[in-house]
Design a protein around this motif. Structure first.
Motif, PDB file in Angstrom:
ATOM      1  N   UNK A 163       0.858  -1.047   0.116  1.00  0.00           N
ATOM      2  CA  UNK A 163       0.015  -0.014  -0.202  1.00  0.00           C
ATOM      3  C   UNK A 163       0.943   1.430  -0.044  1.00  0.00           C
ATOM      4  N   UNK A 164       0.373   2.409  -0.685  1.00  0.00           N
ATOM      5  CA  UNK A 164       1.173   3.502  -0.689  1.00  0.00           C
ATOM      6  C   UNK A 164       0.538   4.469   0.256  1.00  0.00           C
ATOM      7  N   UNK A 165      -0.583   4.008   0.884  1.00  0.00           N
ATOM      8  CA  UNK A 165      -1.115   5.094   1.967  1.00  0.00           C
ATOM      9  C   UNK A 165      -0.726   4.936   3.193  1.00  0.00           C
ATOM     10  N   UNK A 166      -0.762   6.167   3.978  1.00  0.00           N
ATOM     11  CA  UNK A 166      -0.108   6.359   5.171  1.00  0.00           C
ATOM     12  C   UNK A 166      -1.048   7.067   5.960  1.00  0.00           C
ATOM     13  N   UNK A 167      -1.331   6.631   7.141  1.00  0.00           N
ATOM     14  CA  UNK A 167      -2.307   7.613   8.287  1.00  0.00           C
ATOM     15  C   UNK A 167      -1.293   8.030   9.162  1.00  0.00           C
ATOM     16  N   UNK A 168      -1.412   9.389   9.430  1.00  0.00           N
ATOM     17  CA  UNK A 168      -0.495   9.788  10.582  1.00  0.00           C
ATOM     18  C   UNK A 168      -1.522  10.610  11.602  1.00  0.00           C
ATOM     19  N   UNK A 169      -1.003  10.610  12.867  1.00  0.00           N
ATOM     20  CA  UNK A 169      -1.834  11.235  13.786  1.00  0.00           C
ATOM     21  C   UNK A 169      -1.246  11.982  14.977  1.00  0.00           C
ATOM     22  N   UNK A 170       0.299  12.165  14.833  1.00  0.00           N
ATOM     23  CA  UNK A 170       0.963  12.728  15.651  1.00  0.00           C
ATOM     24  C   UNK A 170       1.628  13.906  15.180  1.00  0.00           C
ATOM     25  N   UNK A 171       3.409  13.757  15.515  1.00  0.00           N
ATOM     26  CA  UNK A 171       4.247  14.618  15.031  1.00  0.00           C
ATOM     27  C   UNK A 171       4.422  14.916  13.730  1.00  0.00           C
ATOM     28  N   UNK A 172       3.781  13.849  12.804  1.00  0.00           N
ATOM     29  CA  UNK A 172       3.899  13.885  11.306  1.00  0.00           C
ATOM     30  C   UNK A 172       2.932  14.906  10.769  1.00  0.00           C
ATOM     31  N   UNK A 173       1.796  15.105  11.425  1.00  0.00           N
ATOM     32  CA  UNK A 173       0.691  15.764  11.155  1.00  0.00           C
ATOM     33  C   UNK A 173       1.225  17.328  10.605  1.00  0.00           C
ATOM     34  N   UNK A 174       0.118  17.860   9.628  1.00  0.00           N
ATOM     35  CA  UNK A 174       0.364  19.193   9.182  1.00  0.00           C
ATOM     36  C   UNK A 174       0.497  20.270  10.481  1.00  0.00           C
ATOM     37  N   UNK A 175       1.221  21.107  10.610  1.00  0.00           N
ATOM     38  CA  UNK A 175       1.278  22.253  11.717  1.00  0.00           C
ATOM     39  C   UNK A 175       2.337  21.842  12.688  1.00  0.00           C
ATOM     40  N   UNK A 176       3.079  20.593  12.215  1.00  0.00           N
ATOM     41  CA  UNK A 176       4.237  20.284  12.943  1.00  0.00           C
ATOM     42  C   UNK A 176       5.287  20.647  12.249  1.00  0.00           C
ATOM     43  N   UNK A 208      -9.214   3.768  17.767  1.00  0.00           N
ATOM     44  CA  UNK A 208      -8.365   3.495  18.894  1.00  0.00           C
ATOM     45  C   UNK A 208      -8.239   4.483  19.801  1.00  0.00           C
ATOM     46  N   UNK A 209      -7.300   4.222  20.850  1.00  0.00           N
ATOM     47  CA  UNK A 209      -7.129   5.442  22.022  1.00  0.00           C
ATOM     48  C   UNK A 209      -5.655   5.877  21.831  1.00  0.00           C
ATOM     49  N   UNK A 210      -5.726   7.113  22.209  1.00  0.00           N
ATOM     50  CA  UNK A 210      -4.357   7.816  21.989  1.00  0.00           C
ATOM     51  C   UNK A 210      -3.891   8.155  23.273  1.00  0.00           C
ATOM     52  N   UNK A 211      -2.672   8.024  23.732  1.00  0.00           N
ATOM     53  CA  UNK A 211      -1.897   8.260  24.841  1.00  0.00           C
ATOM     54  C   UNK A 211      -0.857   9.144  24.626  1.00  0.00           C
ATOM     55  N   UNK A 212      -0.547  10.134  25.796  1.00  0.00           N
ATOM     56  CA  UNK A 212       0.481  11.057  25.731  1.00  0.00           C
ATOM     57  C   UNK A 212       1.970  10.128  26.143  1.00  0.00           C
ATOM     58  N   UNK A 213       2.751   9.635  25.227  1.00  0.00           N
ATOM     59  CA  UNK A 213       3.982   9.014  25.546  1.00  0.00           C
ATOM     60  C   UNK A 213       5.077   9.899  26.187  1.00  0.00           C
ATOM     61  N   UNK A 214       5.254  10.756  25.624  1.00  0.00           N
ATOM     62  CA  UNK A 214       6.396  11.782  25.797  1.00  0.00           C
ATOM     63  C   UNK A 214       5.952  13.076  25.247  1.00  0.00           C
ATOM     64  N   UNK A 215       6.829  13.736  24.183  1.00  0.00           N
ATOM     65  CA  UNK A 215       6.445  14.726  23.584  1.00  0.00           C
ATOM     66  C   UNK A 215       5.531  14.477  22.335  1.00  0.00           C
ATOM     67  N   UNK A 216       5.305  13.046  22.359  1.00  0.00           N
ATOM     68  CA  UNK A 216       4.630  12.543  21.133  1.00  0.00           C
ATOM     69  C   UNK A 216       3.418  11.549  21.633  1.00  0.00           C
ATOM     70  N   UNK A 217       2.615  11.052  20.946  1.00  0.00           N
ATOM     71  CA  UNK A 217       1.531  10.296  21.318  1.00  0.00           C
ATOM     72  C   UNK A 217       1.822   8.771  20.723  1.00  0.00           C
ATOM     73  N   UNK A 218       0.998   7.880  21.523  1.00  0.00           N
ATOM     74  CA  UNK A 218       1.089   6.429  20.783  1.00  0.00           C
ATOM     75  C   UNK A 218      -0.261   6.200  20.696  1.00  0.00           C
ATOM     76  N   UNK A 219      -0.805   5.175  19.890  1.00  0.00           N
ATOM     77  CA  UNK A 219      -2.301   4.778  19.683  1.00  0.00           C
ATOM     78  C   UNK A 219      -2.108   3.277  19.770  1.00  0.00           C
ATOM     79  N   UNK A 220      -3.142   2.919  20.364  1.00  0.00           N
ATOM     80  CA  UNK A 220      -3.509   1.294  20.394  1.00  0.00           C
ATOM     81  C   UNK A 220      -4.986   1.194  19.599  1.00  0.00           C
ATOM     82  N   UNK A 221      -5.202   0.229  19.066  1.00  0.00           N
ATOM     83  CA  UNK A 221      -6.445  -0.231  18.488  1.00  0.00           C
ATOM     84  C   UNK A 221      -7.430  -0.575  19.721  1.00  0.00           C
ATOM     85  N   UNK A 222      -8.685  -0.345  19.286  1.00  0.00           N
ATOM     86  CA  UNK A 222      -9.654  -0.410  20.107  1.00  0.00           C
ATOM     87  C   UNK A 222     -10.860  -0.934  19.231  1.00  0.00           C
TER      88      UNK A 222
END
Length: 136
Positions: free
Chosen positions: A2-15, A37-51
């Motif tokens: 696949x050539x599609x990528x979903x980004x939710x944290x430090x790679x998003x527009x505005x960073x 999913x659920x998003x958690x503050x890991x450090x200065x970046x988030x982490x996501x787990x499936x839900x």
């Protein structure tokens, strides 16, 4: 591949970081989207787990990578989940179902999911890292 990528944290527009810049020049933005999913503050970046809970949504952006093989290798190194990194890595790149924000489309896209324990991490209830940054 696949050539599609979903980004939710430090790679998003505005960073403003080197990898967000890399994404903007090596991919085309397609749409805003969400992942169950659920998003958690890991450090200065988030982490996501499936839900499997209907109300759990993570908001982000879908991109079409110009050269998926090369770009995914770069992002795997950034997320420290390539074969060169110790396992189990903090993140794992997997294919996931992503829905467009407007509800008109759904796609299979790569996403980096967090693999380490989250018991001591703060849940980002709104599921939107950029909103969290603006509130900080």
């Amino acid at each position: 591949m696949s050539d599609l990528l979903f980004v939710y944290g430090t790679l998003r527009k505005g960073n403003s970081n080197q990898m967000a810049e890399y994404l903007s020049t090596h991919a085309t933005f397609l749409t805003g989207g969400w992942f169950r999913g659920r998003m958690y503050q890991i450090s200065f970046y988030p982490g996501v787990i499936a839900s499997d809970q209907m109300e759990d949504r993570i908001y982000g952006e879908v991109y079409r990578l110009h050269d998926a093989q090369t770009s995914l290798a770069v992002f795997d190194a950034y997320e420290e989940c390539s074969v060169a990194h110790a396992q189990p890595a903090e993140y794992q790149r997997v294919q996931a179902h992503i829905d467009a924000i407007d509800g008109n489309a759904s796609v299979q896209a790569w996403i980096y999911l967090y693999q380490w324990p989250v018991a001591d991490k703060v849940l980002i209830k709104e599921g939107d890292f950029m909103k969290r940054l603006l509130q900080a």
